[in-house]
Each structure stands twice: as C-alpha cells, then as structure tokens.
Design an enzyme around this catalytic site. Structure first.
Site, PDB file in Angstrom:
ATOM      1  N   ILE A  45       0.425  -1.350  -0.227  1.00 18.32           N
ATOM      2  CA  ILE A  45      -0.005  -0.087  -0.127  1.00 18.32           C
ATOM      3  C   ILE A  45       0.825   1.219  -0.146  1.00 18.32           C
ATOM      4  O   ILE A  45       0.681   2.586  -0.739  1.00 18.32           O
ATOM      5  CB  ILE A  45      -1.035  -0.169   0.891  1.00 18.32           C
ATOM      6  CG1 ILE A  45      -2.174  -1.533   1.462  1.00 18.32           C
ATOM      7  CG2 ILE A  45      -1.679   0.881   1.585  1.00 18.32           C
ATOM      8  CD1 ILE A  45      -2.509  -1.030   2.107  1.00 18.32           C
ATOM      9  N   LYS A  81      13.448  26.603   8.659  1.00 23.33           N
ATOM     10  CA  LYS A  81      12.527  26.807   8.511  1.00 23.33           C
ATOM     11  C   LYS A  81      11.991  27.999   9.135  1.00 23.33           C
ATOM     12  O   LYS A  81      11.309  27.821  10.425  1.00 23.33           O
ATOM     13  CB  LYS A  81      11.082  26.294   7.602  1.00 23.33           C
ATOM     14  CG  LYS A  81       9.600  26.880   7.864  1.00 23.33           C
ATOM     15  CD  LYS A  81       8.957  25.978   7.825  1.00 23.33           C
ATOM     16  CE  LYS A  81       7.492  26.415   7.537  1.00 23.33           C
ATOM     17  NZ  LYS A  81       6.121  25.966   6.957  1.00 23.33           N
ATOM     18  N   PRO A  99       5.737  35.353  10.021  1.00 23.45           N
ATOM     19  CA  PRO A  99       7.072  34.784  10.246  1.00 23.45           C
ATOM     20  C   PRO A  99       7.402  33.473  11.751  1.00 23.45           C
ATOM     21  O   PRO A  99       5.671  33.848  12.410  1.00 23.45           O
ATOM     22  CB  PRO A  99       7.682  35.847  10.993  1.00 23.45           C
ATOM     23  CG  PRO A  99       6.580  37.173  10.954  1.00 23.45           C
ATOM     24  CD  PRO A  99       5.986  36.860   9.803  1.00 23.45           C
ATOM     25  N   VAL A 188      -3.302  -5.740   6.355  1.00 27.27           N
ATOM     26  CA  VAL A 188      -4.371  -6.216   6.994  1.00 27.27           C
ATOM     27  C   VAL A 188      -5.907  -6.323   5.914  1.00 27.27           C
ATOM     28  O   VAL A 188      -6.224  -5.476   5.271  1.00 27.27           O
ATOM     29  CB  VAL A 188      -5.462  -4.805   8.114  1.00 27.27           C
ATOM     30  CG1 VAL A 188      -6.318  -5.107   8.610  1.00 27.27           C
ATOM     31  CG2 VAL A 188      -3.675  -4.507   9.411  1.00 27.27           C
TER      32      VAL A 188
HETATM   33  C1  LIG Z   1      -0.613  17.227  -0.584  1.00 27.47           C
HETATM   34  C2  LIG Z   1      -0.404  17.012   0.743  1.00 27.47           C
HETATM   35  C3  LIG Z   1       1.107  17.970   1.361  1.00 27.47           C
HETATM   36  C4  LIG Z   1       1.198  17.537   2.418  1.00 27.47           C
HETATM   37  N1  LIG Z   1       2.103  18.961   2.964  1.00 27.47           N
HETATM   38  C5  LIG Z   1       2.640  18.415   4.122  1.00 27.47           C
HETATM   39  C6  LIG Z   1       3.278  19.638   5.143  1.00 27.47           C
HETATM   40  O1  LIG Z   1       3.895  20.675   4.613  1.00 27.47           O
HETATM   41  N2  LIG Z   1       4.002  19.333   6.111  1.00 27.47           N
HETATM   42  C7  LIG Z   1       3.547  18.665   6.960  1.00 27.47           C
HETATM   43  O2  LIG Z   1       3.065  18.665   8.285  1.00 27.47           O
HETATM   44  N3  LIG Z   1       2.142  17.431   6.572  1.00 27.47           N
HETATM   45  C8  LIG Z   1       2.471  17.512   5.065  1.00 27.47           C
HETATM   46  N4  LIG Z   1       0.810  16.948   4.540  1.00 27.47           N
HETATM   47  C9  LIG Z   1       0.215  15.635   5.630  1.00 27.47           C
HETATM   48  C10 LIG Z   1       1.208  14.470   5.935  1.00 27.47           C
HETATM   49  O3  LIG Z   1       1.924  14.027   4.071  1.00 27.47           O
HETATM   50  C11 LIG Z   1       0.968  12.880   6.152  1.00 27.47           C
HETATM   51  O4  LIG Z   1       0.399  14.252   7.979  1.00 27.47           O
HETATM   52  C12 LIG Z   1       2.281  12.183   7.084  1.00 27.47           C
HETATM   53  O5  LIG Z   1       2.249  12.111   5.777  1.00 27.47           O
HETATM   54  C13 LIG Z   1       1.476  11.538   8.288  1.00 27.47           C
HETATM   55  O6  LIG Z   1       0.384  10.616   7.331  1.00 27.47           O
HETATM   56  P1  LIG Z   1      -0.092   8.894   7.665  1.00 27.47           P
HETATM   57  O7  LIG Z   1       1.377   8.477   8.554  1.00 27.47           O
HETATM   58  O8  LIG Z   1      -1.544   9.507   8.264  1.00 27.47           O
HETATM   59  O9  LIG Z   1      -0.293   8.219   6.656  1.00 27.47           O
HETATM   60  P2  LIG Z   1      -0.087   7.878   5.125  1.00 27.47           P
HETATM   61  O10 LIG Z   1       1.668   8.260   4.772  1.00 27.47           O
HETATM   62  O11 LIG Z   1      -0.934   7.102   4.254  1.00 27.47           O
HETATM   63  O12 LIG Z   1       0.539   6.122   5.431  1.00 27.47           O
HETATM   64  C14 LIG Z   1      -0.381   5.295   6.080  1.00 27.47           C
HETATM   65  C15 LIG Z   1       0.209   4.327   6.334  1.00 27.47           C
HETATM   66  O13 LIG Z   1      -1.249   3.006   6.812  1.00 27.47           O
HETATM   67  C16 LIG Z   1      -0.290   1.779   6.178  1.00 27.47           C
HETATM   68  N5  LIG Z   1      -1.886   1.356   5.339  1.00 27.47           N
HETATM   69  C17 LIG Z   1      -3.110   1.927   5.412  1.00 27.47           C
HETATM   70  N6  LIG Z   1      -3.845   0.320   4.585  1.00 27.47           N
HETATM   71  C18 LIG Z   1      -2.926  -0.656   5.576  1.00 27.47           C
HETATM   72  C19 LIG Z   1      -4.252  -1.720   5.658  1.00 27.47           C
HETATM   73  N7  LIG Z   1      -5.254  -2.570   5.377  1.00 27.47           N
HETATM   74  N8  LIG Z   1      -2.818  -3.126   5.938  1.00 27.47           N
HETATM   75  C20 LIG Z   1      -1.931  -2.353   6.797  1.00 27.47           C
HETATM   76  N9  LIG Z   1      -1.570  -1.317   6.301  1.00 27.47           N
HETATM   77  C21 LIG Z   1      -1.536  -0.287   5.425  1.00 27.47           C
HETATM   78  C22 LIG Z   1      -0.081   1.718   4.606  1.00 27.47           C
HETATM   79  O14 LIG Z   1       1.544   1.402   4.116  1.00 27.47           O
HETATM   80  C23 LIG Z   1       1.094   3.420   5.399  1.00 27.47           C
HETATM   81  O15 LIG Z   1       2.270   2.706   6.464  1.00 27.47           O
HETATM   82  C24 LIG Z   1       0.738  16.971   3.033  1.00 27.47           C
HETATM   83  C25 LIG Z   1      -0.697  15.521   2.878  1.00 27.47           C
HETATM   84  C26 LIG Z   1      -0.862  15.931   1.492  1.00 27.47           C
HETATM   85  C27 LIG Z   1      -1.816  15.046   1.264  1.00 27.47           C
END
Ligand SMILES: Cc1cc2nc3c(=O)[nH]c(=O)nc-3n(C[C@H](O)[C@H](O)[C@H](O)COP(=O)(O)OP(=O)(O)OC[C@H]3O[C@@H](n4cnc5c(N)ncnc54)[C@H](O)[C@@H]3O)c2cc1C
Length: 491
Positions: A45, A81, A99, A188
C-alpha cells in the site's frame, strides 16, 4: 479482563509518518509500563509520501524523543524554516511573510501590533517586516538559534524545519525499534470486533498473522481503516469553506542556496508550495477540481517548476475531520483523523497533538468513554482552529480576480473566524484562547498580509504621545536591522 486492568498491548496500524511518530513517542513515554507495542504496515500500500514543512511545535516533539538536532537534520535532509512567504495572495506582485517569531522587541509582547496600527492610522506607511527579526533573517538567508534570555532580541526568534517526512519516519522507526517496538509487514485484511463492547480485538494480515491488542492506533492514512471503515466515526466535510480537493506533487533538483522559508504561490485555482530541502526541492500544486481539471492543474504545476526529477503524483482529498477521532479502543492519528491542506504546514503538528492528548488521557483497558469524549472535544477544537486560519487566507484575497478566488472572497466564513476578524477590525485586538495554536504574531502577520486593517488600537498606548510611539518603532527597526547584520548567513 476488568475495566480497571491496565493496557498491556498496543497495535499501531500504519507505518507512515503518523505511525512511526506514534510508535517512537509511545515507546519512549510508556517504556516504564512495560506495554508491548506492535506496528503493522503494508509495503504494497505504501505511504502518502508528501509532507515536508513543519511549524515550531516540532521542537517539543523532538525533545520528547530526545533527538539530537544535528543528527536529526542530517538524517532527514532538513533545512531551517523561519516562516512562509505568501506570493500573490493580494494579486500578482504582492508578497508577505508569515514569520515564526514575534514582532518588536522582547518587552513589546502583544502590544506591538497596536503600536504599528497607531502609526498606520496616523498616516505612516510602515512595513511589519522591518520589525520582525525572524523575517529579516529569512529574507537575508541568515540563521541563529533563538536565545533563552527573555531580554535578548534573539528571544523573539522562532523556527521549524523543512524535512523529508519519509526519512523522518525511517529515522523514528530506528528509535522505536531500539525501544522494543515490533514491526509486522502485511496488509490488514480482517478485523475482529468484540460483539458486546464493539472494541477491536485483533487485526489479521494477508501473511496469516493475527495481532491482538487492548488499544489500537489507526494510522492507516486518509481512508481510516479502523476508525471509519469499521467503526464509522463519521466525517465532517469542510469543502464549502476550503474548496481545494487535490494536489499534484513533484520534486525538482536541490537549490544551490536554499532559502529558510516555504513559498506559497497563488495560481488560478489554488496555490503552489515550494519547499527547499538539502537534497531536492519539494513542489506541489493544491487546486480545486471545481475550477480546474486535474489535467490542467498538472500543466500549471509543470509550467511553474520546469522539468521535475520524478513524475508528478496526484493526491485527492476531502478537507475536514472525523466526527470522533477516538471511538471505543481505537484512536485515529494522522490522515486517518482528517486532513487540512498544507497551507500552514499543520498536519505533522496535529499528529504530535494527537499523541500528546493520547498520553495525557492514557486509558485503562476499559477505555473509559469520558476520556474519549475529552479527546474528541479538544481534537474538534484544534481542527476548527486550523481551519479558520486557513479560510482567512482564502477569503481576504481582494487582488485576485480568477473565478475560484472570487468565489472564496464572497463565500460565508465560519462564524468563529468572522467574530475574530470583527474584533480585530474594531479594536486591533486578536482574541485568542489559551489553546489556540497560532498566536498573536501569526494572526497579525496573516491578517495584515491579507489586507485586513484595524480601525483602532489599544487606548493603553495613549498614555504616551504619538511621537514617542514613532520613536519606539524607529528604535526597534534599528535594533532589528543591526542585530540581523551580525547574524551569520546560512552556509
Ligand atoms: C498534498 C499533501 C501535502 C502535505 N504537506 C504537508 C506538509 O507540508 N506538512 C505537514 O505537516 N503535513 C503535510 N501533509 C500531511 C502529511 O503528509 C501527513 O500528515 C503525514 O504524511 C502522515 O501521513 P499518515 O502516516 O497519516 O498516512 P500515510 O502516509 O498514508 O500512511 C498510511 C500507512 O498505513 C498503512 N496501511 C494502510 N492500509 C493498510 C492495510 N490495510 N494494512 C496494512 N497497512 C496499511 C500504509 O502502508 C502506510 O504505512 C501533506 C499531505 C498532503 C496530502
């Protein structure tokens, strides 16, 4: 097991930035309790793979984990930053900086904006940037760490980092695994729920592993595998306030001299980020599909950044939050709890506060519902706080005439934001509560930058004549200039 039994095992579902931040923090904080922590993630994924800019609250999190700054910066290819530069938000050619530090001298505190407002009302055209040491350092590519001495001008400084969020996750994984967190790879596919309590009892993977736990942390990304797919926490959709619902992201080669600030540049149906890291520049275009097709948005990004070093990726999202981020024995942290576009780089901060709230409300195995209630109340408040700050940027964009921007200018604001703006316009006061993330200097920077002007200032200043106010401002401006010239440029 009784309600009073302690938590013995935690399962974290997801190994993105949220999953590994949670694993690293819980393994550190709960080490003395001997709780087993397991994390399951699926290589098939993958992670969302964006998220490069942070705000100064990142420091408390890194300190909680005991990270060494130099090592952390090297491991995550981080740059300093000092704020965010907003280009074009009041029309082409317009530019201001939000800032991270405060304005004025250390003793000025919240009165400083009132001093500037008084001068403006007296017909003096002064730029707030001249009174912010952090802004001056950002503009001149200089850096020094803030001073602890509250009398020093250097105590007005604030900073965060640009970093590679995937490298950060990998770096934290090492810390978490060193403290005993066990990683399980697999998708999962099955979730076992208690027929009586509705609690999640176990998750099973396509590799045949079954992971049972007392507490589950859903870090599965935008979909929310446990919190939404299974527990149906509900989603509060804020697309009527925040129109953007997609982003194209693509890196370009590193800058020779990276600037210590994020750029946020308006385009016809949204805005583009430019984030300089050590090894590359992160770029992305956040757009509204109601006003521009994804194909056209891709072209907008490519026309602006030139040849990317990897194919652009499209990410679709709905702005908003889960109605409940904690349900039963599941707490959603990260994108699974909701998402607000990265205009003020708040998502990683919201992961931190999710972890902080969980630790301060850490339950017993029975997961007392009142703890979840408190968590959900604070979570809702935090998300609304960020939402209002973002809507502020979109609404007050008088110089932009494209249809999306015109729509934003006339759309209704959240009542909480309208109230805050009305208060500022009437008396120059920025009405904050203790929990508000963005403080006086941030609201002042963005309100002023977006063209909002106050009609009055605090009468406390009337104790001194206007000429004295102007002398004070001039002294601050000179001190900021002299101090900035003594601070080294970034190598
Ligand atoms: C366009 C964009 C720009 C962004 N820029 C910023 C920024 O500049 N600054 C900032 O603070 N945040 C930013 N963010 C947010 C940031 O990317 C996320 O908050 C951060 O990466 C955390 O993501 P996450 O771990 O919640 O989800 P994800 O990175 O999506 O991780 C999900 C995890 O769940 C696992 N998973 C899902 N389903 C299953 C399953 N069925 N079985 C096993 N594993 C599974 C995946 O393998 C993965 O490991 C941005 C987001 C976007 C969309």
């Amino acid at each position: 097991m009784t309600d009073k039994a302690p938590i013995r095992s935690i399962v974290i579902l997801g190994g993105g930035t949220a999953g590994w931040m949670t694993a690293a923090a819980l393994s550190k904080a709960l080490q003395p309790n001997g709780i087993a922590i397991r994390l399951v993630e699926s290589d098939a994924i993958g992670t969302i793979g964006v998220g490069e800019a942070t705000i100064p609250t990142i420091h408390w999190f890194n300190q909680l984990l005991g990270l060494d700054e130099a090592e952390f910066m090297a491991a995550t290819k981080a740059t300093y930053k000092l704020g965010i530069e907003f280009q074009g938000w009041q029309g082409d050619g317009h530019n201001y900086l939000h800032p991270f530090g405060t304005y004025g001298s250390p003793g000025d505190a919240v009165m400083f904006p009132h001093r500037l407002i008084r001068a403006w009302l007296g017909g003096h055209d002064l730029s707030p940037e001249d009174y912010s040491l952090t802004t001056q350092l950002a503009r001149q590519r200089r850096f020094i760490s803030p001073a602890n001495d509250p009398r020093s001008l250097l105590s007005t400084l604030g900073y965060a980092y640009h970093f590679d969020a995937s490298l950060y996750a990998g770096y934290l994984r090492k810390h978490a695994e060193a403290r005993g967190v066990q990683r399980h790879e697999g998708k999962v596919t099955e979730i076992e729920q208690d027929g009586e309590t509705g609690f999640i009892r176990s998750v099973s993977t396509d590799k045949g592993e079954r992971l049972s736990g007392d507490l589950f942390i859903d870090c599965s990304g935008l979909r929310g595998l446990l919190i939404e797919d299974r527990l149906q926490a509900g989603f509060e959709d804020w697309s009527h306030w925040l129109l953007c619902d997609g982003a194209w992201a693509a890196p370009t080669p590193a800058d020779a001299e990276p600037v210590p600030f994020t750029r946020s540049i308006t385009h016809e149906a949204g805005w583009r980020w430019r984030i300089p890291l050590q090894h590359r520049v992160g770029n992305g275009y956040v757009f509204s599909s109601a006003f521009q097709t994804p194909e056209a948005a891709r072209e907008t990004l490519l026309a602006a950044i030139g040849e990317p070093s990897a194919e652009p990726r499209l990410i679709r999202f709905t702005p908003g939050r889960r109605k409940r981020a904690w349900v039963g024995n599941v707490v959603a942290i990260g994108l699974s709890s909701g998402f607000l576009e990265p205009l003020e780089s708040t998502s990683i901060h919201l992961i931190q506060t999710g972890i902080g709230k969980l630790l301060s409300l850490f339950p017993r195995a029975g997961c007392e519902p009142l703890l979840a209630e408190q968590y959900n109340r604070i979570f809702a408040r935090e998300m609304e706080d960020v939402r209002d700050f973002l809507v502020l940027h979109y609404h007050f964009t008088a110089g932009r005439s494209e249809p999306m921007w015109q729509h934003c200018q006339t759309a209704a604001m959240p009542e909480t934001l309208a109230y805050r703006i009305a208060q500022y316009e009437a008396s120059g006061r920025i009405m904050l509560t203790g929990e508000d993330l963005f403080r006086d200097a941030s609201w002042f920077a963005v309100m002023t930058g977006q063209g909002i002007r106050a009609r009055d200032y605090s009468p406390m200043l009337d104790a001194a004549p206007e000429a004295e106010n102007l002398r004070h401002l001039e002294a601050v401006r000179a001190a900021v200039r002299q101090s900035s010239e003594r601070i080294p440029r970034i190598a």
